[in-house]
Design a protein around this motif. Sequence first.
Motif, PDB file in Angstrom:
ATOM      1  N   PRO A 137      26.449  81.272  21.182  1.00 51.72           N
ATOM      2  CA  PRO A 137      25.790  82.074  22.234  1.00 51.72           C
ATOM      3  C   PRO A 137      25.825  83.576  21.954  1.00 51.72           C
ATOM      4  O   PRO A 137      24.859  84.276  22.235  1.00 51.72           O
ATOM      5  N   GLN A 138      26.924  84.081  21.339  1.00 54.21           N
ATOM      6  CA  GLN A 138      26.985  85.526  21.081  1.00 54.21           C
ATOM      7  C   GLN A 138      25.904  85.957  20.095  1.00 54.21           C
ATOM      8  O   GLN A 138      25.245  86.980  20.270  1.00 54.21           O
ATOM      9  N   VAL A 139      25.763  85.156  19.040  1.00 51.96           N
ATOM     10  CA  VAL A 139      24.738  85.469  18.045  1.00 51.96           C
ATOM     11  C   VAL A 139      23.372  85.427  18.699  1.00 51.96           C
ATOM     12  O   VAL A 139      22.532  86.308  18.541  1.00 51.96           O
ATOM     13  N   HIS A 140      23.182  84.387  19.474  1.00 52.00           N
ATOM     14  CA  HIS A 140      21.917  84.210  20.169  1.00 52.00           C
ATOM     15  C   HIS A 140      21.587  85.426  21.028  1.00 52.00           C
ATOM     16  O   HIS A 140      20.485  85.968  20.991  1.00 52.00           O
ATOM     17  N   GLN A 141      22.628  85.870  21.727  1.00 49.04           N
ATOM     18  CA  GLN A 141      22.422  86.985  22.644  1.00 49.04           C
ATOM     19  C   GLN A 141      22.208  88.290  21.874  1.00 49.04           C
ATOM     20  O   GLN A 141      21.363  89.112  22.235  1.00 49.04           O
ATOM     21  N   ALA A 142      22.968  88.450  20.794  1.00 52.91           N
ATOM     22  CA  ALA A 142      22.877  89.708  20.038  1.00 52.91           C
ATOM     23  C   ALA A 142      21.496  89.885  19.429  1.00 52.91           C
ATOM     24  O   ALA A 142      21.022  90.999  19.255  1.00 52.91           O
ATOM     25  N   LEU A 143      20.850  88.793  19.114  1.00 43.82           N
ATOM     26  CA  LEU A 143      19.561  88.898  18.436  1.00 43.82           C
ATOM     27  C   LEU A 143      18.366  88.850  19.380  1.00 43.82           C
ATOM     28  O   LEU A 143      17.238  88.664  18.967  1.00 43.82           O
ATOM     29  N   GLN A 144      18.639  89.024  20.655  1.00 47.04           N
ATOM     30  CA  GLN A 144      17.544  89.229  21.599  1.00 47.04           C
ATOM     31  C   GLN A 144      17.051  90.662  21.403  1.00 47.04           C
ATOM     32  O   GLN A 144      17.689  91.607  21.844  1.00 47.04           O
ATOM     33  N   VAL A 145      15.942  90.844  20.723  1.00 45.66           N
ATOM     34  CA  VAL A 145      15.491  92.206  20.435  1.00 45.66           C
ATOM     35  C   VAL A 145      14.327  92.566  21.350  1.00 45.66           C
ATOM     36  O   VAL A 145      13.312  91.880  21.372  1.00 45.66           O
ATOM     37  N   ASN A 146      14.529  93.632  22.098  1.00 42.18           N
ATOM     38  CA  ASN A 146      13.481  94.012  23.057  1.00 42.18           C
ATOM     39  C   ASN A 146      12.276  94.607  22.332  1.00 42.18           C
ATOM     40  O   ASN A 146      12.397  95.170  21.245  1.00 42.18           O
ATOM     41  N   TYR A 147      11.128  94.501  22.968  1.00 48.07           N
ATOM     42  CA  TYR A 147       9.877  94.967  22.344  1.00 48.07           C
ATOM     43  C   TYR A 147       9.903  96.465  22.063  1.00 48.07           C
ATOM     44  O   TYR A 147       9.433  96.935  21.032  1.00 48.07           O
TER      45      TYR A 147
END
Lengths: 307, 508
Positions: A137-147
């Motif tokens: 989940p941390q990796v998943h969350q860290a790679l949420q890149v905003n537009y």
Amino acid sequence: MESGLGLWGVPLAMLAGAIRVSTPFIFVSVGECLTERSGRINLGLEGTLIMGAMSAYAIALLSGSPWLGVLVAAAVGVALGALHAGICQLPRVNDVATGIGLMLFGTGLAFFLGKPYIQPKAPNLGAIDFGWWSSVPQVHQALQVNYLFIVGIVSAFALAWALKNTRWGLIVRLAGESVDAALAIGVPVGRVRLIATAIGGAFAGVGGAFLSLYYPGSWNEGLSSGQGLMAVALVIFARWEPVRCLWASLLFGAAGAISPALQSVGITQGYYLFSAAPYVLTLALMIATCSPERALRGAPGELGAVR
Amino acid sequence: MTAPSLVSAPSLELISFSKRFGALAALDDVSVKIAAGAFHALLGENGAGKSTLVKCAMGYYAADEGEILLNGRQVTIDHPRQAHELGLGMVYQHFTLVPNMTVLENFVLSREHLPAVIDWTVERQRLKDFFATTPFIVPLDTPVADLAAGQKQKAEILRQLYLKRGLLILDEPTSVLTPDEADEVLSTLKQMTRDKLLTIVVITHKFREVNAFCDTVTILRRGKLVGTRRVAELDNDSMAEMMVGSRETRASVEREQRAPGKAVLQVEKLSVADTVGQLAVEDLSLEIRAGEIVGVAGVSGNGQRELVETLAGQRHAEAGAMKVHGEPYTATRREMVRHKIACLPEEPLRNACVAEMSVAENMALRSFDQPPASPDGVRLRRAPMRDAARRLIEAYRVKTPGPDAPIRALSGGNVQRAVLARELSSEGDLLIVANPCFGLDFAAVAEIRARIVQARNRGAAVLLVSEDLDEILQLSDRIVVMFDGRLALETPAAAADVGAIGRAMAGH
């Protein structure tokens, strides 16, 4: 919930933080970089940032479209930038003093107009999910890149390219380097600076929109806490190069993310001390890069010339 | 390729130019005729109206009266851009290229009708092709700030040629060049006028250049035309007489024969960084003895400024040591008072004065915290300060409305005199002067030089930094040449070989 990452969570959280926290820095510093390359300082960007945040939030709330909010924030930035440039063109006006005045004006106006929007929840800007491949989940969350982060990166490179390779870019630089040379060639210095300052303002406005519509993602009066001013300092540190502004913003974003990152792995001691990291970094960089005897290499020739 | 980018030389005639600034008639009915392909000199003292005349011709000033004929046709020039369109270009004494941009960028920028997106490969090739037709070239991708003075001047001239200007006005183009560089630039331009590719008007006060390169010369004095002659008809004496009129020049002060005394200033392996952090002075060692003038020659920008700033306490040394009277010296105010050090830096209004303060206050800057100006180092007493200033104004003939006038209201020569008065009044043991006569007229130059020699005769050690080689040769007991932050040559003035000095200035 056990993370399983241990201390590895810290750099990961810092990466995620760097992406989130640096976005407004990128926008404000790239915009200010353009303004300063034209020979004008706009210290009022802190005010523009907060006005942008407020208006973006209000419009997003009223219309339901966060992107319309971003657009309006940019327009507000253009207006404030043009106001600054317009005042600075009057005879015997100092752009530092005007900038501080507009900073206070923008902040005050935003607090006044923004009162009704402190409680409600406006729709947020989305993000691209680059972490779909990971089950952590941390990796998943860290790679949420905003537009907007991506837009910021693109605009930093685009500005660097334009300053070097377009007629418009050369004219902006000429206005910033030497008024005499510009006038001799027939460049309308005042108009060039007006446009450069207005566009710089638009960038700062969008930076504000990011604050209220993505991260932290709400509107309140403590939203900016001086990020607009720090971004101006960043431009000096980056020696007036847009791409270096980008790297410097990322560095600052990472510094700003130290304390929440440590907290996320359970280190709470010295939370406030680590929160001060970006500010200490600003101070340290300014001391390291400034000297009474040395001129900064790369500084636009007309910058800070007091008439 | 046979010089495709160059146009042919026009002729220019200026008829009855007059220009007043307030009550001052800067130009009074001056007419000049310059033939196509001529190498024409404008000669005159400071304030003779040379610059005003060409600035009127270029459209920087609006002349009160005057007509311009270009190739025999009347033209109107109200703005520099009109002059540029007609093919008139001007190269200034100070540089107009943008220092933070490369040579290529500077050239492309000054072109008319730039495309929206610039194709640097094409522009580079175009400039390379152009350089193939020109007598000298400059590196394309170096920022102008990093070019040596001579290269900058060449770049300025090349840009005018690149913009297809057929008539060039050069305003003291060789003041920043070594004699060899000046000869190279001027002789190539001379060749171009012979080929009828260019007409050149050069503003100068150097007879040598007029004799060597110019065909015709127009001499101005106090805004009036003295005459236009063929250079071949004139010798130096008649040129000088036309330039200054019949005026008695003060005899320069006799220098006493005296052997140098003890060492006053010792500089040991000094290194100093410049404003961008690069070493401007490197490993420099120098000794100055009591009763001698050591002249530091060199083209500006070879570390002289940084050396003087370090000695004056405006800049710190990266390495090395300075000693005065054998004691370590770090240029603090206390040490300067104790060792009686006086300093006349260049641009004294900026470097040695507070422009907004009065003449009296500026004259007291060295002594305001000592009696009688301050009885206890805390309170200030105006009356003694003003009295002291009056005495100095009188003794050094400073032209000022009074001791209470702000010093910025004074002319350059009088600021120079005021600072010199302050610095010499303490009868210093060590005098540091930099370009003391820059921009002053004949009489002021003679007087200031006499004061410097007087200080030397009385036994002071004098460090004279100057870009004017004649000044160095005239005043010094010993001459050193600075090049690239180091001493390139050291010679007694009596045995000085001007050719060797010139070569050392150019780094050979």
